[in-house]
Design a protein around this motif. Structure first.
Motif, PDB file in Angstrom:
ATOM      1  N   LEU A 405      -7.314  13.094  -7.114  1.00  0.00           N
ATOM      2  CA  LEU A 405      -8.529  12.746  -7.844  1.00  0.00           C
ATOM      3  C   LEU A 405      -8.279  12.857  -9.339  1.00  0.00           C
ATOM      4  O   LEU A 405      -7.338  13.500  -9.785  1.00  0.00           O
ATOM      5  CB  LEU A 405      -9.681  13.681  -7.446  1.00  0.00           C
ATOM      6  CG  LEU A 405      -9.885  13.940  -5.950  1.00  0.00           C
ATOM      7  CD1 LEU A 405     -10.851  15.078  -5.745  1.00  0.00           C
ATOM      8  CD2 LEU A 405     -10.375  12.686  -5.253  1.00  0.00           C
ATOM      9  N   GLY A 406      -9.196  12.195 -10.110  1.00  0.00           N
ATOM     10  CA  GLY A 406      -9.187  12.428 -11.546  1.00  0.00           C
ATOM     11  C   GLY A 406      -9.384  11.229 -12.427  1.00  0.00           C
ATOM     12  O   GLY A 406      -9.874  11.375 -13.544  1.00  0.00           O
ATOM     13  N   TRP A 407      -9.037  10.056 -12.048  1.00  0.00           N
ATOM     14  CA  TRP A 407      -9.053   8.923 -12.971  1.00  0.00           C
ATOM     15  C   TRP A 407      -9.808   7.705 -12.416  1.00  0.00           C
ATOM     16  O   TRP A 407      -9.931   6.705 -13.116  1.00  0.00           O
ATOM     17  CB  TRP A 407      -7.620   8.491 -13.262  1.00  0.00           C
ATOM     18  CG  TRP A 407      -6.957   7.746 -12.133  1.00  0.00           C
ATOM     19  CD1 TRP A 407      -6.840   6.395 -11.977  1.00  0.00           C
ATOM     20  CD2 TRP A 407      -6.369   8.313 -10.969  1.00  0.00           C
ATOM     21  NE1 TRP A 407      -6.202   6.084 -10.810  1.00  0.00           N
ATOM     22  CE2 TRP A 407      -5.892   7.249 -10.168  1.00  0.00           C
ATOM     23  CE3 TRP A 407      -6.177   9.608 -10.515  1.00  0.00           C
ATOM     24  CZ2 TRP A 407      -5.251   7.463  -8.947  1.00  0.00           C
ATOM     25  CZ3 TRP A 407      -5.538   9.820  -9.316  1.00  0.00           C
ATOM     26  CH2 TRP A 407      -5.072   8.755  -8.547  1.00  0.00           C
ATOM     27  N   ASP A 408     -10.352   7.798 -11.233  1.00  0.00           N
ATOM     28  CA  ASP A 408     -10.965   6.628 -10.612  1.00  0.00           C
ATOM     29  C   ASP A 408     -12.222   7.058  -9.874  1.00  0.00           C
ATOM     30  O   ASP A 408     -12.435   8.243  -9.590  1.00  0.00           O
ATOM     31  CB  ASP A 408      -9.985   5.969  -9.638  1.00  0.00           C
ATOM     32  CG  ASP A 408     -10.347   4.508  -9.384  1.00  0.00           C
ATOM     33  OD1 ASP A 408     -11.425   4.078  -9.850  1.00  0.00           O
ATOM     34  OD2 ASP A 408      -9.555   3.807  -8.721  1.00  0.00           O
ATOM     35  N   ARG A 409     -13.062   6.082  -9.560  1.00  0.00           N
ATOM     36  CA  ARG A 409     -14.267   6.334  -8.799  1.00  0.00           C
ATOM     37  C   ARG A 409     -13.996   6.384  -7.303  1.00  0.00           C
ATOM     38  O   ARG A 409     -14.883   6.747  -6.536  1.00  0.00           O
ATOM     39  CB  ARG A 409     -15.307   5.254  -9.100  1.00  0.00           C
ATOM     40  CG  ARG A 409     -15.639   5.144 -10.581  1.00  0.00           C
ATOM     41  CD  ARG A 409     -16.608   4.010 -10.857  1.00  0.00           C
ATOM     42  NE  ARG A 409     -16.858   3.870 -12.292  1.00  0.00           N
ATOM     43  CZ  ARG A 409     -17.634   2.945 -12.835  1.00  0.00           C
ATOM     44  NH1 ARG A 409     -18.255   2.065 -12.041  1.00  0.00           N
ATOM     45  NH2 ARG A 409     -17.813   2.877 -14.141  1.00  0.00           N
ATOM     46  N   TYR A 410     -12.799   5.998  -6.916  1.00  0.00           N
ATOM     47  CA  TYR A 410     -12.399   6.049  -5.522  1.00  0.00           C
ATOM     48  C   TYR A 410     -11.563   7.299  -5.262  1.00  0.00           C
ATOM     49  O   TYR A 410     -10.998   7.904  -6.177  1.00  0.00           O
ATOM     50  CB  TYR A 410     -11.586   4.803  -5.136  1.00  0.00           C
ATOM     51  CG  TYR A 410     -12.353   3.510  -5.244  1.00  0.00           C
ATOM     52  CD1 TYR A 410     -13.031   2.985  -4.142  1.00  0.00           C
ATOM     53  CD2 TYR A 410     -12.401   2.794  -6.444  1.00  0.00           C
ATOM     54  CE1 TYR A 410     -13.725   1.791  -4.241  1.00  0.00           C
ATOM     55  CE2 TYR A 410     -13.093   1.602  -6.550  1.00  0.00           C
ATOM     56  CZ  TYR A 410     -13.761   1.099  -5.443  1.00  0.00           C
ATOM     57  OH  TYR A 410     -14.453  -0.075  -5.541  1.00  0.00           O
ATOM     58  N   ILE A 411     -11.458   7.643  -3.988  1.00  0.00           N
ATOM     59  CA  ILE A 411     -10.599   8.739  -3.559  1.00  0.00           C
ATOM     60  C   ILE A 411      -9.263   8.160  -3.140  1.00  0.00           C
ATOM     61  O   ILE A 411      -9.205   7.283  -2.261  1.00  0.00           O
ATOM     62  CB  ILE A 411     -11.237   9.529  -2.402  1.00  0.00           C
ATOM     63  CG1 ILE A 411     -12.555  10.169  -2.856  1.00  0.00           C
ATOM     64  CG2 ILE A 411     -10.275  10.604  -1.891  1.00  0.00           C
ATOM     65  CD1 ILE A 411     -13.281  10.913  -1.750  1.00  0.00           C
ATOM     66  N   THR A 412      -8.197   8.624  -3.763  1.00  0.00           N
ATOM     67  CA  THR A 412      -6.850   8.173  -3.409  1.00  0.00           C
ATOM     68  C   THR A 412      -6.295   9.101  -2.339  1.00  0.00           C
ATOM     69  O   THR A 412      -6.235  10.320  -2.533  1.00  0.00           O
ATOM     70  CB  THR A 412      -5.938   8.183  -4.643  1.00  0.00           C
ATOM     71  OG1 THR A 412      -6.523   7.367  -5.668  1.00  0.00           O
ATOM     72  CG2 THR A 412      -4.562   7.645  -4.308  1.00  0.00           C
ATOM     73  N   VAL A 413      -5.905   8.526  -1.197  1.00  0.00           N
ATOM     74  CA  VAL A 413      -5.498   9.321  -0.046  1.00  0.00           C
ATOM     75  C   VAL A 413      -4.096   8.909   0.386  1.00  0.00           C
ATOM     76  O   VAL A 413      -3.725   7.729   0.329  1.00  0.00           O
ATOM     77  CB  VAL A 413      -6.508   9.157   1.120  1.00  0.00           C
ATOM     78  CG1 VAL A 413      -6.638   7.700   1.534  1.00  0.00           C
ATOM     79  CG2 VAL A 413      -6.118  10.036   2.297  1.00  0.00           C
ATOM     80  N   PHE A 414      -3.305   9.894   0.811  1.00  0.00           N
ATOM     81  CA  PHE A 414      -1.980   9.686   1.390  1.00  0.00           C
ATOM     82  C   PHE A 414      -1.942  10.385   2.738  1.00  0.00           C
ATOM     83  O   PHE A 414      -2.264  11.580   2.834  1.00  0.00           O
ATOM     84  CB  PHE A 414      -0.881  10.250   0.472  1.00  0.00           C
ATOM     85  CG  PHE A 414      -0.680   9.480  -0.796  1.00  0.00           C
ATOM     86  CD1 PHE A 414       0.264   8.472  -0.876  1.00  0.00           C
ATOM     87  CD2 PHE A 414      -1.454   9.755  -1.916  1.00  0.00           C
ATOM     88  CE1 PHE A 414       0.440   7.763  -2.054  1.00  0.00           C
ATOM     89  CE2 PHE A 414      -1.280   9.057  -3.093  1.00  0.00           C
ATOM     90  CZ  PHE A 414      -0.333   8.047  -3.159  1.00  0.00           C
ATOM     91  N   ARG A 415      -1.561   9.655   3.787  1.00  0.00           N
ATOM     92  CA  ARG A 415      -1.485  10.212   5.137  1.00  0.00           C
ATOM     93  C   ARG A 415      -0.149  10.923   5.344  1.00  0.00           C
ATOM     94  O   ARG A 415       0.864  10.562   4.747  1.00  0.00           O
ATOM     95  CB  ARG A 415      -1.637   9.104   6.180  1.00  0.00           C
ATOM     96  CG  ARG A 415      -2.740   8.108   5.875  1.00  0.00           C
ATOM     97  CD  ARG A 415      -4.123   8.702   6.040  1.00  0.00           C
ATOM     98  NE  ARG A 415      -5.158   7.708   5.703  1.00  0.00           N
ATOM     99  CZ  ARG A 415      -6.460   7.946   5.707  1.00  0.00           C
ATOM    100  NH1 ARG A 415      -6.899   9.148   6.029  1.00  0.00           N
ATOM    101  NH2 ARG A 415      -7.328   7.002   5.387  1.00  0.00           N
TER     102      ARG A 415
END
Length: 977
Positions: A405-415
């Motif tokens: 998190l930190g720079w976007d309105r979306y959640i960046t996820v890695f499986r």
């Protein structure tokens, strides 16, 4: 069309821009979406080069703006009502819409056709006017140019005149810029001749001081009024700091600025923040002046951004802006490992561990996240920014995935199933976009609850199994905050809030006591304040809603349904808020730190303590064990009890981590002052990671004074409870005896109530706490002054332990009458005179007396020695027999002949000894009664050779010998001879 210069109209929230099209535009800064041009001055004769603005602090409607152009002119705009309008609005016909931008003709303004603005000018320069400034202390306009004549000009305004009265300074090769210091009344000029000159405004003949040291033309100068210093910057990119009073250079900085061809530069120094800004074309550099702290321990060479605790290895991992990661031992503070250049030249912003805590992850401003083991091997690199540089604020590891998190309105996820290769690309978050601004932080509560908070104050609750948002907490949301926030302020102003810094209120809140007398009520009124006072004074109210940290209170998981708070957040302007995620309700809010920017926080595992830190380096510990456990009808604005408060750092605290070791709750803080420190929850410092002395974490024992104070408070509270229980009884005070009840007398109920007796009985069964007293009260130090017998290992009746035996010094026994020794009283028994000793013959001890056991020669000597001895016996026997036979036959012979035979006998023995390679032992056995007459003659002879052997034979023959056998070692006799 280029922008040549600008000026900020701070009192009316506007900005003035000058363009190469010979225009000046005034824009409104109140709108967050766009800049609205309200006024535009057109028709200038020359291109404006410099602007300056000043507002009258005593009269808010009056202000002055000064302009310098390429024609050498200086224009002064004197505004009369800036809060209403800068320039007069033209009359519009009825029915027509009014234009948004008001056009102002410069020629009409020069002629005085505007009531709200008056224009005054002077043409004192023959070249471009490089800089202009209004000096309110002198009430004049200062300007400069790069010419010898009129290099520095002071313009004075005269009433009812459009031209100024001038005071000119002639300076060699002109002046690039200047600055005025009202405290010392000096003008500093940056000369083209490489010098910085200090001028008195009323002395134009020569400067009062010249600062030499630059090797190129000086471009900018600025005073530091607080430190009485001057900062100058030259064309060769050298920055110098001068002492104004001593007129010496204090510091020179070079080689740190961008390199390149000719650059357009500008310089600005912010005195409040001690920060220096220098521009180079399209680049901006920042230099920060920090106080020099001597003997300060630094954990990193660069500011520390994050520090986390690993419970598996009992270690602390910290990272800094220099892309360095260091592993520390928690128990000693010793550095265990160090990894350099983890992300090259990019800054590391955050750290996190995986679920097993055997690997750690680093997030950087280059947009990548790397997974490392504790040996320094990088296993994976996650491309979170998709190839672009982004700011990563938090890494959150779940059971099957990792959130960035930190720079976007979306959640960046890695499986986790993607981590089988080195370069990993992000996956899609099924929930999509739910936030309206950048997501800054998140918190997870098992088994499947996730809370994310954004820059605009919105909190979204997610289900991690379905990745779908279920709830939105928007009571302090920026979009809807203006109306609801004003309504909240009106209600909160009437509700008192206790000052956390007050000792009285903090103690009363900690114990839950009530105010029972009038003095307490009066003190309560003095310690109240409106909650939102800071927000009202804040320039940008948007900071009230920023959320930097959010955390679940896991111990209150079951109590959230009853209306209690189970989620806490902190953010801008020192706000801390408690939420109920089940009912989407804000339970409480208060300002934990006043007059600060952003907060960071951490919550203990048992949810008893909340620790907050601000940008000034201050820590505060709040006791939230009993805070907001139940739902209240109105918003709670009273802060929880303040357990401790101190300032461990001199700069901003970036990260806080709590851990427990040896039954002691510890606080790990990372700060911009390049240090990582370890404290306990009571404000006691354990140490700074990286210091030379290693520490040892021991269980905390409170001081004796604090323990006694707590006992007294508990006793008082119990007494109050017992008194409250008796409060319902009707007591006839008139029937009581005189002196039975005195208001000023303390009544002790310990020995008269069941509660007091029961408490004393419980305390008597407890183990006594032995606390060390203060050093001046130790008995072994004060025994000489008080006359008391020392206690402890120094006492007389104390049985010493092994390690204390060396400390015991008993009194010495009394010295009695000394007796003279016997050898002094009777010296003749022990000493003899040398003369008497010389007369007496020393007798050697007898072998027979000392020899106790007979020995066998066969077992004592080797075989070859015995064989050689037997051979020599036979030879001796033959020689002796031959000598005796010859004596009988020849009779008496001459002495010389006898001694020659004896010499031959000795030489023959020596020749035999030399011929043998083995050592020989000659022990002839002779009977003294049958000794040959030749030996007797040799002993009594006067021959020289006989005299040499006589002492040897006499020494052996004079000693007492066995009566039958006499042994002579012939080998010794031969070698001695």
């Amino acid at each position: 069309m280029w922008v040549t210069t600008f000026a900020v109209l701070q009192n009316i929230n506007k900005i003035a821009l000058a363009f190469t099209s010979k225009e000046i535009a005034f824009y409104d800064l109140s709108s967050k979406l766009e800049f609205n041009c309200q006024y535009k001055v057109t028709g200038l004769e020359h291109t404006p080069l410099s602007l300056d603005y000043w507002s009258d602090p005593e009269n808010a409607n009056q202000a002055t703006m000064v302009l310098g152009d390429t024609g050498g002119f200086v224009y002064a705009f004197l505004f009369q009502s800036v809060n209403i309008s800068l320039f007069d609005r033209p009359h519009q016909p009825a029915g027509e819409s009014q234009e948004q931008t008001i056009m102002v003709d410069f020629k009409k303004l020069h002629k005085g056709k505007f009531k709200n603005c008056r224009l005054v000018k002077h043409n004192g320069h023959k070249d471009w006017t490089r800089q202009v400034k209004y000096a309110d202390h002198l009430e004049c306009f200062i300007s400069c140019a790069t010419t010898y004549e009129n290099a520095l000009v002071l313009g004075w305004i005269e009433k009812a005149k459009q031209k100024m009265k001038l005071t000119t300074f002639n300076i060699t090769q002109g002046v690039n810029s200047f600055d005025y210091h009202s405290a010392v009344n000096l003008i500093a000029t940056s000369g083209v001749d490489h010098h910085v000159c200090l001028w008195n405004p009323y002395v134009i003949s020569k400067p009062v001081g010249v600062l030499r040291g630059h090797m190129a033309p000086v471009l900018h100068v600025q005073f530091n009024a607080l430190r009485m210093q001057l900062v100058s910057f030259s064309k060769d990119k050298v920055l110098r700091v001068w002492d104004v009073q001593l007129q010496v250079c204090l510091q020179r900085m070079a080689g740190m600025f961008p390199k390149g061809p000719e650059m357009a530069t500008s310089m600005f120094f912010h005195e409040d923040r001690n920060r220096l800004f220098v521009t180079f074309n399209y680049q901006l550099t920042l230099l920060e002046m920090k106080p020099e702290v001597k003997d300060r321990t630094l954990s990193h060479e660069k500011p520390v951004t994050c520090a986390i605790y690993n419970s598996t290895y009992n270690q602390v991992v910290s990272a800094c802006q220099g892309s360095t990661v260091i592993v520390w031992m928690l128990d000693t503070g010793q550095k265990a490992k160090q990894f350099l250049n983890c992300h090259g030249n990019s800054e590391i912003t955050t750290l996190a561990f995986d679920q097993s805590e055997t690997r750690f992850m680093t997030g950087s401003t280059d947009g990548t996240v790397k997974i490392w083991d504790f040996n320094g091997h990088c296993h994976n690199m996650l491309n979170a920014g998709m190839g672009t540089a982004v700011d990563i604020y938090q890494l959150l590891t779940l059971k099957r995935s990792m959130l960035i998190l930190g720079w976007d309105r979306y959640i960046t996820v890695f499986r986790n199933q993607q981590l089988n290769q080195f370069h990993v690309e992000p996956s899609d978050w099924k929930g999509g976009q739910e936030h309206q601004d950048d997501i800054l932080c998140a918190s997870f509560q098992p088994p499947s609850t996730l809370a994310t908070a954004s820059y605009d104050g919105e909190i979204v609750i997610w289900n991690t199994n379905s990745e779908v948002a279920s709830k939105h907490l928007r009571e302090r949301f920026l979009k809807k905050s203006m109306r609801s926030r004003e309504k909240t302020r009106l209600t909160l102003k009437s509700e008192p809030t206790f000052l956390s810094t007050s000792k009285f209120t903090s103690q009363s809140n900690r114990r839950g006591s009530k105010f029972t007398n009038q003095d307490d009520v009066q003190l309560l009124r003095q310690n109240t304040r409106p909650v939102s006072s800071l927000s009202e004074e804040s320039v940008d109210e948007q900071n009230d809603y920023i959320i930097t940290r959010v955390a679940f209170l896991e111990s209150r998981k079951n109590s959230s349904a009853a209306g209690g708070a189970n989620l806490v957040s902190c953010g801008g302007n020192g706000w801390v808020r408690f939420w109920n995620s089940s009912k989407n309700k804000l339970i409480a809010e208060f300002i934990a730190h006043q007059h600060v920017g952003l907060l960071v926080m951490a919550v203990s595992e048992d949810n008893h303590f909340l620790v907050t830190g601000d940008n000034d380096g201050t820590l505060k510990v709040w006791n939230i064990q009993e805070y907001c456990l139940r739902e209240s009808e109105s918003l709670v604005t009273q802060p929880p009890p303040l357990a401790a408060s101190w300032q461990p750092h001199v700069d901003m605290i970036n990260h806080i981590t709590l851990c427990e070791r040896n039954d002691r709750l510890l606080i790990i803080t990372a700060s911009l002052d390049c240090s990582v420190q370890l404290w306990d929850i009571y404000g006691n410092q354990i140490g700074v990671f990286g210091q030379e002395d290693h520490w040892k974490i021991e269980p905390y024992v409170p001081p004796q004074d604090e323990q006694n104070q707590n006992d007294d408070e508990m006793g008082n509270s119990d007494s109050c409870d017992s008194a409250d229980d008796m409060g319902g009884m009707d007591v006839d005070y008139d029937s009581l005896p005189e002196g039975f009840f005195e208001p000023l007398t303390k009544v002790s109920t310990w020995g008269k109530t069941r509660l007091g007796k029961g408490y004393q009985e419980v305390r008597s069964r407890k183990r006594e706490r032995k606390q060390p007293g203060t050093i001046p009260d130790l008995p072994y130090l004060t025994s000489e002054r008080t006359g008391q017998t020392p206690a402890g290992p120094y006492g007389e009746n104390h049985v010493p332990v092994l390690w204390t035996q060396a400390l015991i010094v008993n009194e010495l026994d009394t010295v009695g009458t000394l007796k003279r020794p016997d050898f002094v009283v009777h010296p003749h028994r022990y000493f003899r005179n040398n003369e008497e000793e010389g007369k007496q013959d020393t007798k050697l001890p007898s072998i027979a007396d000392e020899l106790k056991t007979a020995f066998d020669e066969r077992s004592l000597f080797p075989k070859y020695i015995l064989e050689f001895e037997a051979k020599m016996k036979t030879l001796h026997k033959g020689e002796i027999e031959g000598a005796l036979n010859t004596q009988k036959k020849d009779g008496q012979r001459s002495k010389s002949r006898t001694w020659s035979n004896n010499t031959n006998f000795t030489s023959s023995v020596a020749s035999i000894q030399k011929s043998s390679t083995k050592p020989a032992r000659l022990t002839p056995i002779l009977e003294k009664q049958k000794m040959p007459s030749r030996v007797n003659e040799m002993l009594h002879s006067t021959d020289d050779n006989a005299k040499k052997l006589q002492p040897l034979f006499q020494g052996r023959l004079s000693a007492p010998r066995p009566s039958k056998v006499f042994a002579i070692n012939m080998e010794d006799l031969i070698y001695e001879y």
